[in-house]
Design a protein around this motif. Sequence first.
Motif, PDB file in Angstrom:
ATOM      1  N   LEU A 138       0.859  -1.182   0.000  1.00  0.00           N
ATOM      2  CA  LEU A 138       0.000   0.000   0.000  1.00  0.00           C
ATOM      3  C   LEU A 138       0.894   1.230   0.000  1.00  0.00           C
ATOM      4  O   LEU A 138       1.588   1.504   0.983  1.00  0.00           O
ATOM      5  CB  LEU A 138      -0.908  -0.001   1.236  1.00  0.00           C
ATOM      6  CG  LEU A 138      -2.211  -0.794   1.142  1.00  0.00           C
ATOM      7  CD1 LEU A 138      -2.939  -0.751   2.469  1.00  0.00           C
ATOM      8  CD2 LEU A 138      -3.106  -0.250   0.031  1.00  0.00           C
ATOM      9  N   ASN A 139       0.885   1.949  -1.117  1.00  0.00           N
ATOM     10  CA  ASN A 139       1.818   3.057  -1.314  1.00  0.00           C
ATOM     11  C   ASN A 139       1.142   4.410  -1.058  1.00  0.00           C
ATOM     12  O   ASN A 139      -0.078   4.524  -1.076  1.00  0.00           O
ATOM     13  CB  ASN A 139       2.352   2.990  -2.751  1.00  0.00           C
ATOM     14  CG  ASN A 139       3.519   3.930  -2.976  1.00  0.00           C
ATOM     15  OD1 ASN A 139       4.254   4.273  -2.056  1.00  0.00           O
ATOM     16  ND2 ASN A 139       3.699   4.361  -4.210  1.00  0.00           N
ATOM     17  N   LYS A 140       1.978   5.417  -0.835  1.00  0.00           N
ATOM     18  CA  LYS A 140       1.531   6.802  -0.621  1.00  0.00           C
ATOM     19  C   LYS A 140       0.645   6.907   0.623  1.00  0.00           C
ATOM     20  O   LYS A 140      -0.416   7.538   0.602  1.00  0.00           O
ATOM     21  CB  LYS A 140       0.803   7.327  -1.864  1.00  0.00           C
ATOM     22  CG  LYS A 140       1.614   7.173  -3.154  1.00  0.00           C
ATOM     23  CD  LYS A 140       0.870   7.685  -4.377  1.00  0.00           C
ATOM     24  CE  LYS A 140       1.640   7.392  -5.651  1.00  0.00           C
ATOM     25  NZ  LYS A 140       0.934   7.853  -6.875  1.00  0.00           N
ATOM     26  N   VAL A 141       1.102   6.289   1.705  1.00  0.00           N
ATOM     27  CA  VAL A 141       0.294   6.222   2.920  1.00  0.00           C
ATOM     28  C   VAL A 141       0.539   7.406   3.860  1.00  0.00           C
ATOM     29  O   VAL A 141      -0.091   7.503   4.919  1.00  0.00           O
ATOM     30  CB  VAL A 141       0.573   4.900   3.689  1.00  0.00           C
ATOM     31  CG1 VAL A 141       0.253   3.698   2.826  1.00  0.00           C
ATOM     32  CG2 VAL A 141       2.021   4.843   4.167  1.00  0.00           C
ATOM     33  N   ASP A 142       1.443   8.310   3.487  1.00  0.00           N
ATOM     34  CA  ASP A 142       1.911   9.367   4.382  1.00  0.00           C
ATOM     35  C   ASP A 142       0.815  10.172   5.070  1.00  0.00           C
ATOM     36  O   ASP A 142       0.879  10.437   6.266  1.00  0.00           O
ATOM     37  CB  ASP A 142       2.806  10.358   3.609  1.00  0.00           C
ATOM     38  CG  ASP A 142       3.774   9.671   2.667  1.00  0.00           C
ATOM     39  OD1 ASP A 142       3.299   8.889   1.822  1.00  0.00           O
ATOM     40  OD2 ASP A 142       4.974   9.931   2.759  1.00  0.00           O
TER      41      ASP A 142
END
Length: 315
Positions: A138-142
Amino acid sequence: MSDTPQTRCGFAAVIGSPNAGKSTLVNALVGEKVTIVTHKVQTTRFAVRGVALEGGSQIVLVDTPGVFAPKRRLDKSMVAAAWSGAEDADAIVHVIDAGARARLEHGGAKSGDKRMVQDDQRVIDGLNKSGRKAILALNKVDMIDRDYLLAMSQELYETGVYSDVFMISAKTGSGVKQLKTFLAGLMPEGVWHYPEDQVADLPSRILAAEITREKVYLRLHEELPYASMVETEVWKKLRDGSIRVEQSVIVERDTQKPIVLGKGGSAIKAIGEAARKEMEEVLGCKVHLFLNVKVDPKWMARRSHYKDVGLDFDV
């Protein structure tokens, strides 16, 4: 008993929808830029191999084109290349843009978010059909609430196609080290395929074309349609150790040529300067780069353009 440390080496395919962050993740895992990254969807057109080292493991990362609904011959060849890259891999990493899913559910959706989630489902369906398990990244979780992320990961995990879940930010590096360590442990025992200092498996003339194509997209992504390519036509090593590179930026229509050239040649000059600088950094020598613009309405229908980068023309 031998005291020689046991080495591992294998392939990890990185798949997902266009613009999910696959290329950014591959670069982060390798620790160097090995594949181009732009804001334009479907930037990666063929499988690019990046080589990452972790302990005694060499992980050959296959950055694949995005999986989407193909319409043209090039689209079909790209999607086929994505699945081909995953077919024989020792591990599959499915990168999903968590931000796109969050925006669709909670408001503020951007253009392309709905299509991206639909493409995620295409990957899930494809994995289900193949019987292969993937690692969910799961990317771009910032900027997403952790409770919502946990609910999202649980919902995706329940599709039955994932063995493990990692929450990462390929851009900032958060969670990437943990994913890399995990992948290293999945690689089968064996000798390394590449020298320790090699970070990519891509012929220099194709790498040079990819560098220039990235600069074209970064400079003109809002003006130039997707249907353009860069071809390295001359690659000549000179006596002083420098390299002469002649390339053509190929577009489909006469009206697109002035866009690439820019007023007074300003755009093509800026593209050439940026591309030459990066080529010199990557190749470690002086580069004499010469660019021109060609119009070829049928470039997507020419078999040679597919063969050069390992795409299947007959898909």
